[in-house]
Design a protein around this motif. Structure first.
Motif, PDB file in Angstrom:
ATOM      1  N   GLU A  56      39.725  42.356  33.501  1.00 51.25           N
ATOM      2  CA  GLU A  56      40.109  43.155  32.341  1.00 51.25           C
ATOM      3  C   GLU A  56      39.464  44.524  32.479  1.00 51.25           C
ATOM      4  OE1 GLU A  56      40.268  41.560  28.052  1.00 51.25           O
ATOM      5  OE2 GLU A  56      38.324  42.602  28.161  1.00 51.25           O
ATOM      6  N   LEU A  57      40.224  45.556  32.167  1.00 54.32           N
ATOM      7  CA  LEU A  57      39.723  46.928  32.211  1.00 54.32           C
ATOM      8  C   LEU A  57      39.653  47.473  30.790  1.00 54.32           C
ATOM      9  CD1 LEU A  57      41.961  48.266  35.134  1.00 54.32           C
ATOM     10  CD2 LEU A  57      39.591  47.484  35.307  1.00 54.32           C
ATOM     11  N   ASP A  58      38.481  47.869  30.359  1.00 54.18           N
ATOM     12  CA  ASP A  58      38.324  48.446  29.019  1.00 54.18           C
ATOM     13  C   ASP A  58      38.270  49.962  29.154  1.00 54.18           C
ATOM     14  OD1 ASP A  58      37.697  49.265  26.482  1.00 54.18           O
ATOM     15  OD2 ASP A  58      36.061  47.842  26.192  1.00 54.18           O
ATOM     16  N   TYR A  59      39.407  50.615  28.897  1.00 50.17           N
ATOM     17  CA  TYR A  59      39.503  52.064  29.041  1.00 50.17           C
ATOM     18  C   TYR A  59      39.662  52.763  27.692  1.00 50.17           C
ATOM     19  CZ  TYR A  59      39.734  51.862  34.148  1.00 50.17           C
ATOM     20  OH  TYR A  59      39.432  51.704  35.478  1.00 50.17           O
ATOM     21  N   ARG A  60      39.122  52.149  26.627  1.00 49.60           N
ATOM     22  CA  ARG A  60      39.192  52.779  25.314  1.00 49.60           C
ATOM     23  C   ARG A  60      38.410  54.083  25.265  1.00 49.60           C
ATOM     24  NH1 ARG A  60      37.596  47.589  21.777  1.00 49.60           N
ATOM     25  NH2 ARG A  60      36.196  47.406  23.594  1.00 49.60           N
ATOM     26  N   GLN A  61      37.356  54.178  26.053  1.00 57.82           N
ATOM     27  CA  GLN A  61      36.579  55.417  26.067  1.00 57.82           C
ATOM     28  C   GLN A  61      37.377  56.588  26.638  1.00 57.82           C
ATOM     29  OE1 GLN A  61      33.359  55.506  29.094  1.00 57.82           O
ATOM     30  NE2 GLN A  61      34.178  53.512  29.782  1.00 57.82           N
ATOM     31  N   TYR A  62      38.472  56.301  27.309  1.00 58.79           N
ATOM     32  CA  TYR A  62      39.325  57.342  27.872  1.00 58.79           C
ATOM     33  C   TYR A  62      40.593  57.542  27.039  1.00 58.79           C
ATOM     34  CZ  TYR A  62      36.306  56.198  31.814  1.00 58.79           C
ATOM     35  OH  TYR A  62      35.211  55.923  32.610  1.00 58.79           O
ATOM     36  N   GLY A  63      40.573  57.032  25.811  1.00 62.13           N
ATOM     37  CA  GLY A  63      41.727  57.186  24.937  1.00 62.13           C
ATOM     38  C   GLY A  63      42.870  56.259  25.260  1.00 62.13           C
ATOM     39  N   PRO A  68      44.497  43.759  30.361  1.00 61.80           N
ATOM     40  CA  PRO A  68      44.329  42.516  31.120  1.00 61.80           C
ATOM     41  C   PRO A  68      45.067  42.617  32.453  1.00 61.80           C
ATOM     42  CG  PRO A  68      46.007  42.234  29.438  1.00 61.80           C
ATOM     43  CD  PRO A  68      45.454  43.631  29.256  1.00 61.80           C
ATOM     44  N   LEU A  69      44.451  42.085  33.493  1.00 59.39           N
ATOM     45  CA  LEU A  69      45.039  42.112  34.838  1.00 59.39           C
ATOM     46  C   LEU A  69      45.415  40.691  35.229  1.00 59.39           C
ATOM     47  CD1 LEU A  69      42.481  44.517  36.584  1.00 59.39           C
ATOM     48  CD2 LEU A  69      44.737  45.085  35.670  1.00 59.39           C
ATOM     49  N   TYR A  70      46.663  40.523  35.680  1.00 59.02           N
ATOM     50  CA  TYR A  70      47.176  39.184  35.934  1.00 59.02           C
ATOM     51  C   TYR A  70      47.634  38.997  37.374  1.00 59.02           C
ATOM     52  CZ  TYR A  70      47.293  38.610  30.853  1.00 59.02           C
ATOM     53  OH  TYR A  70      46.947  38.519  29.524  1.00 59.02           O
ATOM     54  N   ALA A  71      47.455  37.759  37.832  1.00 66.34           N
ATOM     55  CA  ALA A  71      48.061  37.287  39.073  1.00 66.34           C
ATOM     56  C   ALA A  71      48.954  36.108  38.727  1.00 66.34           C
ATOM     57  CB  ALA A  71      46.989  36.865  40.064  1.00 66.34           C
ATOM     58  N   PHE A  72      50.016  35.931  39.506  1.00 66.99           N
ATOM     59  CA  PHE A  72      50.941  34.828  39.331  1.00 66.99           C
ATOM     60  C   PHE A  72      51.004  34.041  40.635  1.00 66.99           C
ATOM     61  CE2 PHE A  72      51.962  37.817  36.115  1.00 66.99           C
ATOM     62  CZ  PHE A  72      52.507  37.103  35.053  1.00 66.99           C
ATOM     63  N   SER A  73      50.912  32.730  40.523  1.00 73.22           N
ATOM     64  CA  SER A  73      50.963  31.913  41.745  1.00 73.22           C
ATOM     65  C   SER A  73      51.661  30.590  41.464  1.00 73.22           C
ATOM     66  CB  SER A  73      49.554  31.658  42.287  1.00 73.22           C
ATOM     67  OG  SER A  73      48.855  30.763  41.433  1.00 73.22           O
ATOM     68  N   ASN A  74      52.121  29.965  42.535  1.00 73.84           N
ATOM     69  CA  ASN A  74      52.785  28.668  42.434  1.00 73.84           C
ATOM     70  C   ASN A  74      51.923  27.562  43.015  1.00 73.84           C
ATOM     71  OD1 ASN A  74      53.055  29.616  45.063  1.00 73.84           O
ATOM     72  ND2 ASN A  74      54.984  28.531  45.419  1.00 73.84           N
ATOM     73  N   GLY A  75      50.601  27.775  43.081  1.00 72.58           N
ATOM     74  CA  GLY A  75      49.686  26.735  43.533  1.00 72.58           C
ATOM     75  C   GLY A  75      49.025  27.070  44.849  1.00 72.58           C
ATOM     76  N   ASP A  76      48.183  26.152  45.297  1.00 79.28           N
ATOM     77  CA  ASP A  76      47.426  26.356  46.542  1.00 79.28           C
ATOM     78  C   ASP A  76      47.493  25.109  47.414  1.00 79.28           C
ATOM     79  OD1 ASP A  76      45.901  24.760  44.934  1.00 79.28           O
ATOM     80  OD2 ASP A  76      44.036  25.894  45.181  1.00 79.28           O
ATOM     81  N   VAL A 151      35.631  51.484  42.384  1.00 82.05           N
ATOM     82  CA  VAL A 151      36.875  51.525  41.615  1.00 82.05           C
ATOM     83  C   VAL A 151      37.122  50.141  41.025  1.00 82.05           C
ATOM     84  CG1 VAL A 151      39.356  51.944  41.714  1.00 82.05           C
ATOM     85  CG2 VAL A 151      37.792  53.357  43.061  1.00 82.05           C
ATOM     86  N   ALA A 152      37.114  50.064  39.698  1.00 83.28           N
ATOM     87  CA  ALA A 152      37.219  48.763  39.034  1.00 83.28           C
ATOM     88  C   ALA A 152      38.497  48.032  39.399  1.00 83.28           C
ATOM     89  CB  ALA A 152      37.130  48.952  37.521  1.00 83.28           C
ATOM     90  N   GLU A 153      39.609  48.773  39.507  1.00 79.90           N
ATOM     91  CA  GLU A 153      40.886  48.153  39.844  1.00 79.90           C
ATOM     92  C   GLU A 153      40.819  47.463  41.204  1.00 79.90           C
ATOM     93  OE1 GLU A 153      41.831  51.593  37.079  1.00 79.90           O
ATOM     94  OE2 GLU A 153      40.412  51.177  38.698  1.00 79.90           O
ATOM     95  N   ALA A 154      40.242  48.150  42.183  1.00 82.58           N
ATOM     96  CA  ALA A 154      40.143  47.594  43.534  1.00 82.58           C
ATOM     97  C   ALA A 154      39.121  46.468  43.596  1.00 82.58           C
ATOM     98  CB  ALA A 154      39.791  48.700  44.524  1.00 82.58           C
ATOM     99  N   ALA A 155      37.971  46.651  42.953  1.00 85.13           N
ATOM    100  CA  ALA A 155      36.918  45.633  42.979  1.00 85.13           C
ATOM    101  C   ALA A 155      37.412  44.315  42.397  1.00 85.13           C
ATOM    102  CB  ALA A 155      35.697  46.123  42.208  1.00 85.13           C
TER     103      ALA A 155
END
Length: 309
Positions: A56-63, A68-76, A151-155
């Motif tokens: 999850e990225l909280d970017y409220r401080q940037y207006g 929420p960041l999601y991944a979709f999978s059909n199992g492992d 970079v939060a997105e990449a991390a």
């Protein structure tokens, strides 16, 4: 390749400090909705694909918002090879995001019996909403897919993929090359870094970026051949290059992805490609660009099936 005009933030030849980055940030405006254009559409994916929030990225401080960041999978299933699809590393590259969503809604179910599919449709939601290449700290996620990434997105993606239990066979990363690369993002990067900017000719059509450490030429060729039925494959420029790099085969250039911290270098997958469509071309519509992304994923999966994976 030509030298472009100077960017109007900062002093030429001097890297940006906090004041210049703050000035840049004030110019970024929310221009579309991650909730409406991404999350709402992801409510209707193929049966059998589970949604997992990986960060999850909280970017409220940037207006902005909490994203929420999601991944979709059909199992492992250990008896099936695992393939990763990523979109929206650069949020402004619309068809990468929408192509990943379209794939989940349509063709993904056809491959569920053969592959473990893991799809991350929109890695940079703030970039999607502001139509931006960078994150709010003026950092490019696609040079920062590394351990201890700033970079939060990449991390978040690096951490999530490290938790997968199965080895990764292939990674397909969905991108665009746009006119704004030359008009905005490359000049801004040069100004930020205190460098002189040079622009390349934007390729008119679809092309691929392979990994120079494992170019898998036949794999790239199969994808381009399929996509050529949807939109044109970008011709090389007069110097035999695409985006300033010599072509390795028609419609393909190679980068050292892991060394550069690119998304395609996160895993040790044998088959790696980055798609690039050109939405500003007079020869391609937005719908064609989305379709090209889906066709590229399908062609990659078909190649892997046909070659015994």
């Amino acid at each position: 390749m030509t030298v472009s005009q100077e960017y109007d933030i900062g002093v030429a030849g001097q890297p940006w400090g906090p004041a210049e980055k703050a000035q840049w940030l004030t110019r970024q405006q929310l221009r579309r909705s991650y909730q409406q254009q991404v999350l709402a559409r992801l409510e209707q994916v193929a049966p059998g694909f589970a949604r997992q929030q990986y960060a999850e990225l909280d970017y409220r401080q940037y207006g902005a918002s909490i994203y929420p960041l999601y991944a979709f999978s059909n199992g492992d299933n250990p008896d099936k090879p695992t393939v990763i699809v990523t979109g929206g590393v650069h949020g402004y590259e619309t068809s990468g995001v929408q192509g990943a969503i379209r794939f989940l809604q349509t063709a993904a179910s056809q491959y569920s019996s053969h592959f473990n599919l893991v799809v991350l449709p929109c890695i940079s939601p703030w970039g999607y909403e502001t139509i931006n290449r960078w994150n709010p700290l003026a950092l490019d996620p696609n040079r920062n897919f590394t351990a201890d990434s700033p970079v939060a997105e990449a991390a978040a993606v690096v951490s999530y993929l490290q938790q997968l239990q199965q080895p990764i066979l292939a990674h397909i990363d969905l991108h665009e090359t746009t006119d704004s690369d030359n008009s905005e993002f490359r000049p801004a990067k040069a100004a930020r870094d205190g460098e002189v900017n040079t622009n390349w000719d934007i390729p008119d059509g679809f092309y691929l970026v392979g990994d120079s450490a494992k170019p898998v030429a036949d794999f790239q060729q199969a994808i381009n051949q399929a996509v050529s039925q949807v939109t044109q494959i970008a011709p090389a420029d007069s110097n035999g290059c695409l985006i300033g790099e010599p072509i390795s085969q028609p419609g393909v250039v190679n980068y050292p992805k892991k060394a550069l911290g690119l998304c395609g270098g996160i895993t040790d997958a044998r088959y790696v490609t980055t798609t690039e469509v050109y939405p500003d071309s007079p020869n391609a519509s937005p719908e064609q660009c989305i379709e090209a992304q889906v066709v590229a994923i399908v062609a990659a999966l078909d190649y892997l099936k046909a070659n015994g994976h």
